[in-house]
Write an enzyme that holds these catalytic residues in place. Structure first.
Site, PDB file in Angstrom:
ATOM      1  N   GLU A 171      15.997 -24.531   8.376  1.00  0.00           N
ATOM      2  CA  GLU A 171      16.286 -25.964   8.184  1.00  0.00           C
ATOM      3  C   GLU A 171      15.349 -26.611   7.183  1.00  0.00           C
ATOM      4  O   GLU A 171      14.928 -27.753   7.369  1.00  0.00           O
ATOM      5  CB  GLU A 171      16.185 -26.711   9.518  1.00  0.00           C
ATOM      6  CG  GLU A 171      17.464 -27.132  10.132  1.00  0.00           C
ATOM      7  CD  GLU A 171      18.625 -27.193   9.180  1.00  0.00           C
ATOM      8  OE1 GLU A 171      19.531 -26.376   9.378  1.00  0.00           O
ATOM      9  OE2 GLU A 171      18.663 -28.026   8.266  1.00  0.00           O
TER      10      GLU A 171
HETATM   11  C1  LIG Z   1      16.950 -16.795  12.081  1.00  0.00           C
HETATM   12  C2  LIG Z   1      17.412 -17.561  10.890  1.00  0.00           C
HETATM   13  C3  LIG Z   1      18.493 -18.414  11.014  1.00  0.00           C
HETATM   14  C4  LIG Z   1      18.957 -19.117   9.891  1.00  0.00           C
HETATM   15  N1  LIG Z   1      20.090 -19.887   9.997  1.00  0.00           N
HETATM   16  C5  LIG Z   1      20.662 -20.388   8.859  1.00  0.00           C
HETATM   17  C6  LIG Z   1      21.959 -20.985   8.881  1.00  0.00           C
HETATM   18  O1  LIG Z   1      22.571 -21.132   9.932  1.00  0.00           O
HETATM   19  N2  LIG Z   1      22.493 -21.398   7.709  1.00  0.00           N
HETATM   20  C7  LIG Z   1      21.857 -21.258   6.516  1.00  0.00           C
HETATM   21  O2  LIG Z   1      22.400 -21.653   5.491  1.00  0.00           O
HETATM   22  N3  LIG Z   1      20.616 -20.700   6.454  1.00  0.00           N
HETATM   23  C8  LIG Z   1      20.019 -20.257   7.589  1.00  0.00           C
HETATM   24  N4  LIG Z   1      18.786 -19.649   7.539  1.00  0.00           N
HETATM   25  C9  LIG Z   1      18.099 -19.573   6.266  1.00  0.00           C
HETATM   26  C10 LIG Z   1      16.859 -20.457   6.229  1.00  0.00           C
HETATM   27  O3  LIG Z   1      17.220 -21.801   6.183  1.00  0.00           O
HETATM   28  C11 LIG Z   1      16.016 -19.985   5.026  1.00  0.00           C
HETATM   29  O4  LIG Z   1      15.412 -18.763   5.408  1.00  0.00           O
HETATM   30  C12 LIG Z   1      14.976 -20.994   4.618  1.00  0.00           C
HETATM   31  O5  LIG Z   1      15.600 -22.128   4.068  1.00  0.00           O
HETATM   32  C13 LIG Z   1      13.982 -20.438   3.593  1.00  0.00           C
HETATM   33  O6  LIG Z   1      14.628 -19.782   2.544  1.00  0.00           O
HETATM   34  P1  LIG Z   1      14.160 -18.283   2.154  1.00  0.00           P
HETATM   35  O7  LIG Z   1      14.181 -17.480   3.404  1.00  0.00           O
HETATM   36  O8  LIG Z   1      14.969 -17.825   1.021  1.00  0.00           O
HETATM   37  O9  LIG Z   1      12.656 -18.436   1.716  1.00  0.00           O
HETATM   38  P2  LIG Z   1      12.149 -18.829   0.262  1.00  0.00           P
HETATM   39  O10 LIG Z   1      12.860 -20.033  -0.222  1.00  0.00           O
HETATM   40  O11 LIG Z   1      12.131 -17.608  -0.584  1.00  0.00           O
HETATM   41  O12 LIG Z   1      10.638 -19.253   0.588  1.00  0.00           O
HETATM   42  C14 LIG Z   1       9.578 -18.309   0.757  1.00  0.00           C
HETATM   43  C15 LIG Z   1       8.272 -19.087   0.873  1.00  0.00           C
HETATM   44  O13 LIG Z   1       8.066 -19.875  -0.301  1.00  0.00           O
HETATM   45  C16 LIG Z   1       7.915 -21.238   0.040  1.00  0.00           C
HETATM   46  N5  LIG Z   1       8.567 -22.079  -0.955  1.00  0.00           N
HETATM   47  C17 LIG Z   1       9.759 -21.892  -1.564  1.00  0.00           C
HETATM   48  N6  LIG Z   1      10.048 -22.949  -2.363  1.00  0.00           N
HETATM   49  C18 LIG Z   1       9.017 -23.816  -2.240  1.00  0.00           C
HETATM   50  C19 LIG Z   1       8.727 -25.087  -2.798  1.00  0.00           C
HETATM   51  N7  LIG Z   1       9.572 -25.715  -3.620  1.00  0.00           N
HETATM   52  N8  LIG Z   1       7.562 -25.690  -2.461  1.00  0.00           N
HETATM   53  C20 LIG Z   1       6.687 -25.081  -1.609  1.00  0.00           C
HETATM   54  N9  LIG Z   1       6.922 -23.885  -1.063  1.00  0.00           N
HETATM   55  C21 LIG Z   1       8.073 -23.261  -1.352  1.00  0.00           C
HETATM   56  C22 LIG Z   1       8.567 -21.389   1.403  1.00  0.00           C
HETATM   57  O14 LIG Z   1       8.014 -22.482   2.114  1.00  0.00           O
HETATM   58  C23 LIG Z   1       8.270 -20.049   2.052  1.00  0.00           C
HETATM   59  O15 LIG Z   1       7.011 -20.080   2.648  1.00  0.00           O
HETATM   60  C24 LIG Z   1      18.284 -18.985   8.649  1.00  0.00           C
HETATM   61  C25 LIG Z   1      17.172 -18.137   8.550  1.00  0.00           C
HETATM   62  C26 LIG Z   1      16.761 -17.415   9.640  1.00  0.00           C
HETATM   63  C27 LIG Z   1      15.603 -16.460   9.471  1.00  0.00           C
END
Ligand SMILES: Cc1cc2nc3c(=O)[nH]c(=O)nc-3n(C[C@H](O)[C@H](O)[C@H](O)COP(=O)(O)OP(=O)(O)OC[C@H]3O[C@@H](n4cnc5c(N)ncnc54)[C@H](O)[C@@H]3O)c2cc1C
Length: 580
Positions: free
Chosen positions: A434
């Site tokens: 989220e």
């Molecule tokens: C169990 C689970 C359920 C989920 N459910 C859903 C769902 O129902 N629908 C859906 O669409 N998604 C869902 N997600 C996805 C979830 O919302 C994303 O994992 C999350 O938004 C982070 O994206 P990412 O994993 O690609 O991490 P990344 O975006 O690659 O981030 C990796 C790290 O970099 C940091 N980072 C990235 N960009 C920035 C920035 N601009 N400023 C500072 N720090 C930054 C992040 O804070 C994090 O620490 C789910 C994920 C999980 C694990």
């Protein structure tokens, strides 16, 4: 140990954040205190009797994937159907479509207990709530009449499909596409990952809300549209028919929330229709995401409450050594000052977070239902400001409290049988999904201070005024003086943030959000103590406010320094030397 629904604490917190005054709004004129307590009592009974007993089997058995189908753990399907039949999916939904028209704040209060009892289960109906919000906001009359009733009565569930392998925090990078297929219909193509409850066996149909791009759409977030793509196609009569061209390709193996299937979803020409206008999908999705952010904040509260309850029970039962707070030998570990301090701080933090999230909910209700446009706008500004704090502060708290609870169990905390470890594992996702907590902090110092800090300064002024007034009462003078210092530190950090946009401000965003949350938490605990009834229960509220002030508010000047450090150290580091 079973879950004891903290109905009295929740009702008290609602009072502290002005829930009762919602009755002044015509939309809630008929909401009396009896209805509120009946809803909370019934939720307490359902969650403790039906959902909590399934928490362990959900963790140990988990969701199972087989040839595109997903099977929920034993007992989940019936529990969901009973939950839906109880009307719990549509608490705040509009009356016209079968909802109960209750305040969001009350819905959040109910869902805290759902999350405590069974976090993985709660995610399913939480997604209904989000989909309902989005449809109410942007749906056509036809879409509302087709999709809202079954989502509200829980026969169908909702999902949100944003994430793709290359597009996580950065939604601008998403590539799923929608091709027009005539008569206002579209075909969806692409892969979505991490889709919570994207496939399952607990309801008859699944309404996927999917972000995708139309041909020729502008690059970035300005070219994203939102689509409705049901698992089973829906006829004009509202009946679900043939299977749509979408499927779950697999589910993830995760650290926690094992009962919640996290699906890879493949869209291969799935029939879909636009929700809202072309290229404006992100704005509608934000309606869903903001609702979900408060819910995730409540997950932090719920898991924190459960971790606290379990740790308290263990601390009262486990005996070890001589303790400074008891004459018994062996003494309960509860009587060691460090264990008692840790437990009480857990409780204080949970109560602070509960009040913050509920306050955000109350302002959301006012933003929707206040009579004047000015009243709605002012409440919206306050709700917008509070949302990232409610999400991030409460979920960081949930993880910290779950960790503290595990620590109180000693070695037994590390052993799965006690259950403390599950809370820790389950809690860990909440600061990630989220919008990660870093994204929340960026949002707070960026967009939410984007009004020149007006909303923030107005809130800080209220806190400072309350702190000043409370100093006159000897019972609260000590807490009030910590709170005044925290409000001053927050005000200074807010000015600094406004003067340092970009890398310098962002480097301190996390600390700024923590400082804001700490100050809000201390303020609401003080209010809670002031409004508590006489007697032991009420006096405990003053103890908790005091403890929070000395242990957390006292750190505010340091937090402010961290928020105002700037990015100099981060840019000075030689990144290549780190990996040399
Ligand atoms: C169990 C689970 C359920 C989920 N459910 C859903 C769902 O129902 N629908 C859906 O669409 N998604 C869902 N997600 C996805 C979830 O919302 C994303 O994992 C999350 O938004 C982070 O994206 P990412 O994993 O690609 O991490 P990344 O975006 O690659 O981030 C990796 C790290 O970099 C940091 N980072 C990235 N960009 C920035 C920035 N601009 N400023 C500072 N720090 C930054 C992040 O804070 C994090 O620490 C789910 C994920 C999980 C694990």
């Amino acid at each position: 140990m079973s879950f004891r629904a903290p109905v009295r604490d929740i009702a008290h917190a609602l009072g502290v954040v002005g829930f009762d005054r919602l009755r002044e709004l015509p939309a809630f004129a008929e909401l009396d205190a009896d209805t509120t307590s009946a809803v909370l009592d019934a939720a307490g009974a359902f969650t403790s009797e039906r959902l909590a007993p399934l928490n362990r089997v959900g963790d140990t058995v988990g969701a199972r994937y087989e040839n595109g189908a997903v099977f929920s753990p034993p007992g989940f399907s019936q529990a969901y159907r009973d939950f839906a039949a109880g009307g719990w999916c549509g608490l705040s939904a509009e009356l016209e479509y079968g909802g109960q028209g209750l305040p969001k704040a009350l819905e959040l209060a109910v869902y805290e207990m759902v999350h405590s009892a069974n976090l993985a289960f709660g995610l399913c109906p939480v997604l209904n709530v989000g989909a309902i919000e989005a449809l109410q906001e942007a749906g056509t009359a036809r879409q509302k009449s087709l999709f809202l009733p079954p989502l509200i009565d829980g026969r169908w569930t909702g999902t949100m499909n944003l994430t793709e392998p290359q597009a996580g925090s950065d939604l601008a990078a998403l590539t799923a596409r929608a091709e027009p297929a005539g008569e206002g219909r579209y075909k969806l193509y692409g892969e979505k990952i991490f889709i919570t409850w994207g496939e399952h066996d607990v309801a008859d149909n699944i309404v996927h809300l999917v972000l995708a791009r139309l041909p020729g759409a502008p690059a970035g977030v300005k070219g994203i549209s939102l689509f409705i793509a049901p698992k089973f196609l829906v006829g004009a009569d509202g009946k679900a028919g043939a299977r749509n061209g979408l499927r779950a390709a697999s589910i993830e193996h995760k650290l926690g929330i094992h009962a919640s299937p996290t699906c890879v979803m493949l869209y291969d020409g799935a029939e879909a229709e636009l929700l809202g206008r072309a290229n404006e999908g992100l704005a509608v999705m934000f309606v869903m995401m903001n609702a979900a952010r408060l819910q995730v904040g409540m997950q932090g509260v719920g898991i924190g409450e459960m971790a606290y309850q379990r740790a308290l029970a263990y601390a009262l039962e486990r005996k070890q050594g001589r303790a400074a707070l008891s004459k018994e030998y062996p003494a309960r570990i509860f009587d060691h000052p460090e264990v008692r301090r840790s437990l009480l701080l857990m409780k204080a933090q949970v109560e602070a977070a509960r009040a913050i999230v509920l306050m955000a909910g109350v302002f959301l209700d006012r933003a929707r239902h206040a009579q004047s446009a000015e009243g709605r706008a002012a409440a919206q500004a306050r709700a917008d400001l509070l949302t990232p704090i409610a999400k991030a502060w409460s979920t960081d708290m949930g993880v910290a409290v779950a960790s503290a609870g595990l620590q109180i169990h000693g070695g037994m905390g590390f052993i799965e049988e006690t259950g403390a470890a599950q809370y820790y594992r389950d809690a860990r996702i909440t600061p990630i999904y989220e919008g990660t907590n870093a994204i929340q902090a960026n949002d707070l110092v960026g967009r939410k201070l984007g009004d020149g800090g007006n909303a923030a300064f107005a809130l800080i002024a209220e806190i400072a005024a309350d702190a000043k007034a409370a100093r006159a009462d000897a019972r609260f003078a000590a807490v009030a003086s910590y709170l005044q210092a925290a409000a001053t530190a927050l005000e200074t950090a807010t000015h600094w943030q406004l003067a340092h946009r970009g890398a310098d401000g962002l480097a301190g965003a996390n600390a700024y959000l923590a400082l804001f949350g700490d100050t809000l938490g201390g303020w609401l605990l003080l209010r809670g103590a002031q409004q508590a009834p006489d007697g032991v229960w009420g006096r405990n509220k003053a103890v908790l406010a005091d403890l929070f002030a000395t242990q957390i508010l006292s750190l505010a000047p340091g937090r402010a320094e961290a928020a105002m450090t700037g990015a100099a150290a981060l840019t000075a580091i030689d990144a290549e030397a780190l990996v040399a």
